[in-house]
Design a protein around this motif. Structure first.
Motif, PDB file in Angstrom:
ATOM      1  N   MET A   1       1.049  -1.157   0.258  1.00  0.00           N
ATOM      2  CA  MET A   1       0.784  -0.408   0.213  1.00  0.00           C
ATOM      3  C   MET A   1       0.946   1.338  -0.555  1.00  0.00           C
ATOM      4  SD  MET A   1      -3.313   0.879   2.679  1.00  0.00           S
ATOM      5  CE  MET A   1      -1.886   1.055   4.335  1.00  0.00           C
ATOM      6  N   LYS A   2       0.824   2.689  -0.810  1.00  0.00           N
ATOM      7  CA  LYS A   2       1.661   3.484  -1.320  1.00  0.00           C
ATOM      8  C   LYS A   2       0.763   4.475  -0.542  1.00  0.00           C
ATOM      9  CE  LYS A   2       4.667   1.868  -5.416  1.00  0.00           C
ATOM     10  NZ  LYS A   2       4.776   1.958  -4.115  1.00  0.00           N
ATOM     11  N   ILE A   3       1.585   5.297   0.242  1.00  0.00           N
ATOM     12  CA  ILE A   3       0.863   5.999   0.452  1.00  0.00           C
ATOM     13  C   ILE A   3       1.837   7.694   0.305  1.00  0.00           C
ATOM     14  CG2 ILE A   3      -0.637   5.306   2.862  1.00  0.00           C
ATOM     15  CD1 ILE A   3       1.274   6.522   5.241  1.00  0.00           C
ATOM     16  N   SER A   4       1.526   8.414   0.853  1.00  0.00           N
ATOM     17  CA  SER A   4       2.542  10.167   0.417  1.00  0.00           C
ATOM     18  C   SER A   4       2.735  10.222   2.028  1.00  0.00           C
ATOM     19  CB  SER A   4       2.016  10.764  -0.303  1.00  0.00           C
ATOM     20  OG  SER A   4       2.386   9.645  -1.426  1.00  0.00           O
ATOM     21  N   LEU A   5       3.693  11.447   2.468  1.00  0.00           N
ATOM     22  CA  LEU A   5       3.957  11.913   3.632  1.00  0.00           C
ATOM     23  C   LEU A   5       4.239  13.584   2.255  1.00  0.00           C
ATOM     24  CD1 LEU A   5       6.476  10.363   5.478  1.00  0.00           C
ATOM     25  CD2 LEU A   5       4.132  10.279   5.603  1.00  0.00           C
ATOM     26  N   GLN A   6       3.508  14.462   2.769  1.00  0.00           N
ATOM     27  CA  GLN A   6       3.532  16.439   2.370  1.00  0.00           C
ATOM     28  C   GLN A   6       4.223  16.903   3.441  1.00  0.00           C
ATOM     29  OE1 GLN A   6       0.217  18.683   0.844  1.00  0.00           O
ATOM     30  NE2 GLN A   6       0.867  17.319  -1.308  1.00  0.00           N
ATOM     31  N   PHE A   7       5.280  17.532   2.788  1.00  0.00           N
ATOM     32  CA  PHE A   7       5.974  19.135   3.661  1.00  0.00           C
ATOM     33  C   PHE A   7       5.965  20.114   3.122  1.00  0.00           C
ATOM     34  CE2 PHE A   7       8.293  13.924   4.764  1.00  0.00           C
ATOM     35  CZ  PHE A   7       8.212  14.170   5.490  1.00  0.00           C
ATOM     36  N   SER A   8       5.422  20.296   4.141  1.00  0.00           N
ATOM     37  CA  SER A   8       4.973  22.519   3.887  1.00  0.00           C
ATOM     38  C   SER A   8       7.157  23.236   3.812  1.00  0.00           C
ATOM     39  CB  SER A   8       4.441  22.422   4.448  1.00  0.00           C
ATOM     40  OG  SER A   8       3.404  22.355   4.786  1.00  0.00           O
ATOM     41  N   SER A   9       7.650  24.245   3.038  1.00  0.00           N
ATOM     42  CA  SER A   9       8.542  24.446   2.928  1.00  0.00           C
ATOM     43  C   SER A   9       9.060  24.407   4.981  1.00  0.00           C
ATOM     44  CB  SER A   9       9.167  25.798   2.486  1.00  0.00           C
ATOM     45  OG  SER A   9       7.583  26.386   3.250  1.00  0.00           O
ATOM     46  N   SER A  10      10.286  24.658   4.962  1.00  0.00           N
ATOM     47  CA  SER A  10      10.684  24.686   6.494  1.00  0.00           C
ATOM     48  C   SER A  10      11.941  25.489   7.185  1.00  0.00           C
ATOM     49  CB  SER A  10      10.394  22.463   6.827  1.00  0.00           C
ATOM     50  OG  SER A  10      10.883  23.543   8.313  1.00  0.00           O
ATOM     51  N   ILE A  11      12.237  25.464   7.702  1.00  0.00           N
ATOM     52  CA  ILE A  11      13.725  25.724   8.365  1.00  0.00           C
ATOM     53  C   ILE A  11      14.827  24.815   8.637  1.00  0.00           C
ATOM     54  CG2 ILE A  11      13.298  28.599   9.363  1.00  0.00           C
ATOM     55  CD1 ILE A  11      14.057  27.234  11.296  1.00  0.00           C
ATOM     56  N   TYR A  12      14.241  23.216   8.201  1.00  0.00           N
ATOM     57  CA  TYR A  12      14.559  22.063   9.273  1.00  0.00           C
ATOM     58  C   TYR A  12      14.654  21.189   8.227  1.00  0.00           C
ATOM     59  CZ  TYR A  12      14.343  24.197  13.822  1.00  0.00           C
ATOM     60  OH  TYR A  12      14.579  25.291  14.929  1.00  0.00           O
ATOM     61  N   ASN A  13      15.173  20.234   8.431  1.00  0.00           N
ATOM     62  CA  ASN A  13      15.068  18.754   7.523  1.00  0.00           C
ATOM     63  C   ASN A  13      14.109  18.425   8.632  1.00  0.00           C
ATOM     64  OD1 ASN A  13      16.481  20.365   4.947  1.00  0.00           O
ATOM     65  ND2 ASN A  13      18.290  19.416   5.949  1.00  0.00           N
ATOM     66  N   CYS A  14      14.375  16.819   8.579  1.00  0.00           N
ATOM     67  CA  CYS A  14      14.115  15.859   9.067  1.00  0.00           C
ATOM     68  C   CYS A  14      14.301  14.601   8.910  1.00  0.00           C
ATOM     69  CB  CYS A  14      12.374  15.880   9.151  1.00  0.00           C
ATOM     70  SG  CYS A  14      11.312  15.837   7.974  1.00  0.00           S
ATOM     71  N   ASP A  15      14.599  13.857   9.851  1.00  0.00           N
ATOM     72  CA  ASP A  15      14.867  12.277   9.549  1.00  0.00           C
ATOM     73  C   ASP A  15      12.638  11.712   9.703  1.00  0.00           C
ATOM     74  OD1 ASP A  15      17.472  11.788   9.882  1.00  0.00           O
ATOM     75  OD2 ASP A  15      17.731  12.248  11.935  1.00  0.00           O
ATOM     76  N   VAL A  16      12.803  10.534   9.512  1.00  0.00           N
ATOM     77  CA  VAL A  16      11.325  10.414   9.367  1.00  0.00           C
ATOM     78  C   VAL A  16      11.786   8.487   9.866  1.00  0.00           C
ATOM     79  CG1 VAL A  16       8.850   9.384   7.555  1.00  0.00           C
ATOM     80  CG2 VAL A  16      10.330  12.184   7.660  1.00  0.00           C
ATOM     81  N   ILE A  17      10.785   8.303  10.252  1.00  0.00           N
ATOM     82  CA  ILE A  17      10.617   6.561  10.939  1.00  0.00           C
ATOM     83  C   ILE A  17       9.594   6.498  10.637  1.00  0.00           C
ATOM     84  CG2 ILE A  17      11.508   4.879  12.888  1.00  0.00           C
ATOM     85  CD1 ILE A  17      13.292   6.797  13.859  1.00  0.00           C
TER      86      ILE A  17
END
Length: 225
Positions: A1-17
């Motif tokens: 099953m495919k889902i999407s994570l949508q990120f708005s602009s940010s001053i930070y990068n991030c790790d996703v688990i």
């Protein structure tokens, strides 16, 4: 099953688990060049409709970005050095907080929106006479179909640096009064950045009604304006 994570602009990068019943997936998301009108999407493949999503803010590599600026004279060099100092100070005064969200009943092609959020502890209270150092939590907030995802955990990631910076800032205001203000200032920052305080504050904030949340966010905007 495919889902999407949508990120708005940010001053930070991030790790996703992503953690489900079958596996744990790790991603690094670079948001340095994301524009406000063009969110970044990360498509992931999961094998469970229920899973945990942990998002951890990471300071962008601002030193590398500033080093790419063309240096033509002493003013450019000075601006570069000042930029390094300012961004380094910013990173040491804001508490970056990782958050874990419980996702239930996910469906094919669902989109989980992630945007950076701040929780600010103001100083406009009865202790304002002490000129308390402001404290802000910086974290990513998750929502799906217009509804906030349940936050099950929140944890500080740069507590040591924030406490150390608070000590240095307090010592700048040198004088006899420092005997009284130092333990108050530093003790307050230590408490606000503790694991328990961070977890309780943000999980409670997550559970509030939209009206109650908006009151806190309006207060934040007023304080930061």
């Amino acid at each position: 099953m495919k889902i999407s994570l949508q990120f708005s602009s940010s001053i930070y990068n991030c790790d996703v688990i992503i953690t489900d019943a079958f596996e744990r997936q790790n991603y690094f998301v670079n948001l340095e060049e994301v524009e406000p009108d063009h969110p970044y999407e990360l498509e992931i493949d999961i094998r469970s409709h229920d899973f945990e999503l942990t998002v951890i803010p990471k300071m962008a590599d601002y030193k590398a970005a500033l080093s790419d600026i063309a240096v033509q004279d002493w003013k450019d060099k000075l601006a570069q050095k000042v930029g390094n100092v300012m961004l380094s100070m910013l990173d040491k005064t804001l508490l970056r907080v990782g958050c874990t969200y419980v996702i239930s009943g996910a469906k094919e092609k669902d989109v989980i929106h992630l945007c950076d959020q701040e929780y600010v502890f103001g100083t406009l209270d009865k202790f304002d006479l002490l000129e308390l150092i402001p404290m802000a939590y910086m974290f990513f907030e998750a929502s799906c179909n217009g509804v906030l995802c349940k936050c099950s955990n929140a944890f500080p990631t740069n507590r040591k640096e924030v406490v150390s910076c608070a000590k240095k800032l307090t010592l700048l205001d040198f004088g006899v009064h420092l005997i009284f203000t130092y333990p108050i200032q530093v003790g307050r920052i230590k408490k606000l950045t503790s694991d328990k305080k961070v977890r309780n504050t943000l999980t409670k904030f997550n559970r509030l009604s939209e009206q109650e949340r908006q009151k806190i966010l309006d207060k934040k905007e007023k304080f930061m304006s």
